[in-house]
Scaffold this motif. Structure first.
Motif, PDB file in Angstrom:
ATOM      1  N   PRO A   1      -5.174  12.120   0.459  1.00 18.54           N
ATOM      2  CA  PRO A   1      -5.125  11.016   1.425  1.00 18.54           C
ATOM      3  C   PRO A   1      -5.254   9.641   0.758  1.00 18.54           C
ATOM      4  N   ILE A   2      -4.392   8.725   1.159  1.00 20.96           N
ATOM      5  CA  ILE A   2      -4.398   7.353   0.628  1.00 20.96           C
ATOM      6  C   ILE A   2      -4.247   6.415   1.827  1.00 20.96           C
ATOM      7  N   ARG A   3      -5.042   5.368   1.867  1.00 19.08           N
ATOM      8  CA  ARG A   3      -5.009   4.454   3.009  1.00 19.08           C
ATOM      9  C   ARG A   3      -3.707   3.640   3.017  1.00 19.08           C
ATOM     10  N   THR A   4      -2.762   4.050   3.851  1.00 16.94           N
ATOM     11  CA  THR A   4      -1.477   3.342   3.981  1.00 16.94           C
ATOM     12  C   THR A   4      -1.200   3.127   5.468  1.00 16.94           C
ATOM     13  N   LEU A   5      -0.079   2.479   5.746  1.00 22.55           N
ATOM     14  CA  LEU A   5       0.327   2.258   7.134  1.00 22.55           C
ATOM     15  C   LEU A   5       0.498   3.594   7.867  1.00 22.55           C
TER      16      LEU A   5
ATOM     17  N   ALA B   1       6.032  19.579  10.074  1.00 27.65           N
ATOM     18  CA  ALA B   1       7.178  18.904   9.443  1.00 27.65           C
ATOM     19  C   ALA B   1       7.061  18.974   7.916  1.00 27.65           C
ATOM     20  N   LYS B   2       5.844  18.818   7.403  1.00 30.35           N
ATOM     21  CA  LYS B   2       5.651  18.891   5.942  1.00 30.35           C
ATOM     22  C   LYS B   2       5.883  20.315   5.437  1.00 30.35           C
ATOM     23  N   ALA B   3       5.540  21.317   6.245  1.00 32.71           N
ATOM     24  CA  ALA B   3       5.817  22.704   5.847  1.00 32.71           C
ATOM     25  C   ALA B   3       7.328  22.894   5.714  1.00 32.71           C
TER      26      ALA B   3
ATOM     27  N   ARG C   1       0.825  -1.219   0.000  1.00 39.39           N
ATOM     28  CA  ARG C   1       0.000   0.000   0.000  1.00 39.39           C
ATOM     29  C   ARG C   1       0.852   1.259   0.000  1.00 39.39           C
ATOM     30  N   SER C   2       2.135   1.132   0.271  1.00 40.00           N
ATOM     31  CA  SER C   2       3.014   2.306   0.361  1.00 40.00           C
ATOM     32  C   SER C   2       2.994   3.104  -0.936  1.00 40.00           C
ATOM     33  N   ILE C   3       3.004   4.419  -0.807  1.00 39.41           N
ATOM     34  CA  ILE C   3       3.084   5.280  -1.987  1.00 39.41           C
ATOM     35  C   ILE C   3       4.369   4.945  -2.763  1.00 39.41           C
ATOM     36  N   ALA C   4       5.436   4.660  -2.024  1.00 35.19           N
ATOM     37  CA  ALA C   4       6.712   4.332  -2.677  1.00 35.19           C
ATOM     38  C   ALA C   4       6.590   3.083  -3.565  1.00 35.19           C
TER      39      ALA C   4
END
Ligand code: NAD
Length: 259
Positions: free
Chosen positions: A195-199, A166-168, A21-24
């Motif tokens: 948003p994507i359902r990941t860990l 942190a994202k900023a 499920r990871s975006i990577a």
């Protein structure tokens, strides 16, 4: 298409595959489709086991797999030393890594601890700078760095708290790194993914509500997929985006323009 993208047989370092499920992992599959060489980094043995199974199941051959804990300069240096020695030139890096302690994500932002704030920044923002520094000597032919961000960098999103800050910092780091590395023909960009359902998403309270809200309000009236983020990452790594650097590209079904 392969010619257009010019990614075939080029070396890309993918950081942050924890599971399918990871975006990577979405990025890895998209890069594989265009014939790129895939170099993976992982943090824990558990992730390595899952990664190996995924590669086997999808019949993907990794060029190299290296351990890398982004909280440690020594680990980052060792990983990129190994990559340089065993794979040679690097053409791009995908930083798809973030972490904050759950106690700093839940509740009110005002209660963020000093150590939790520093840890979230270190793992999720500073690590991109450290990775860029370690990768630069290997990027002798120029290339592209891509990080993963979220709308919580720009807006106060309930439940995102310390990770939003942190994202900023990550998004600002993208711009300063782009300024530094442009002269070496290295471009630096981020994707602000919906948003994507990941860990990682499991740590965000009210995540289901966020998904529903996007479905309702976003211009495309749906959420985005891991594959869509993967495809845009390929664009940012490729010749197609050669004039783009220091940019935050929203892959969010248009949600960020609403409201
Ligand atoms: P994920 O849990 O699958 O990936 C996060 C990865 O970070 C994991 O592989 C984990 O091992 C790695 N990681 C954490 N600490 C690390 C460390 N110290 N050293 C090395 N690796 C470490 O979740 P994901 O959703 O695919 O997250 C990938 C990126 O996408 C993150 O930057 C996340 O913030 C971002 N993002 C996610 C969403 C979403 O809704 N899922 C939306 C926008 C942005």
């Amino acid at each position: 298409m392969e010619d257009l993208l010019q990614l075939k047989n080029k070396n890309f370092v993918i950081m942050g595959v924890a599971n399918d499920r990871s975006i990577a992992w979405g990025v890895a599959k998209a890069l594989h489709q265009v014939g790129a060489n895939l170099i993976f980094t992982y943090r824990k043995e558990r992730s390595l086991g899952k990664l190996n199974k995924l590669l086997e199941k999808n019949e993907i051959q990794a060029t190299l797999i290296a351990e890398c804990d982004v909280n440690s300069d020594e680990s980052i240096e060792a990983a990129f030393k190994k990559i340089g020695e065993e794979a040679g030139t690097v053409h791009g890096v995908i930083h798809s890594v973030a972490f904050a302690h759950s106690e700093d994500l839940n509740g009110e932002f005002i209660n963020t601890s000093r150590s939790g704030y520093a840890f979230a920044q270190d793992t999720s923002a500073y690590s991109f700078i450290a990775v860029a520094k370690a990768a630069k000597p290997l990027m002798t032919e120029g290339g592209s760095l891509v990080a993963m961000s979220y709308l919580g960098a720009e807006r106060a999103v309930e439940g995102y708290n310390v990770m939003g800050v942190a994202k900023a910092a990550l998004e600002s780091s993208v711009k300063y790194l782009a300024l530094d590395l442009g002269k070496d023909n290295i471009r630096v960009n981020a994707i602000s993914a919906g948003p994507i359902r990941t860990l990682a998403a499991k740590g965000i309270s009210d995540f289901n509500q966020i998904l529903h809200h996007v479905e309702e309000k976003a211009p495309l009236k749906r959420n985005v997929t891991q594959a869509e983020v993967g495809d845009m990452t390929v664009v940012l790594l490729s010749h197609l985006s050669r004039g783009v650097t220091g940019e935050i590209v929203h892959v969010d079904a248009g949600y960020n323009i609403v409201g």
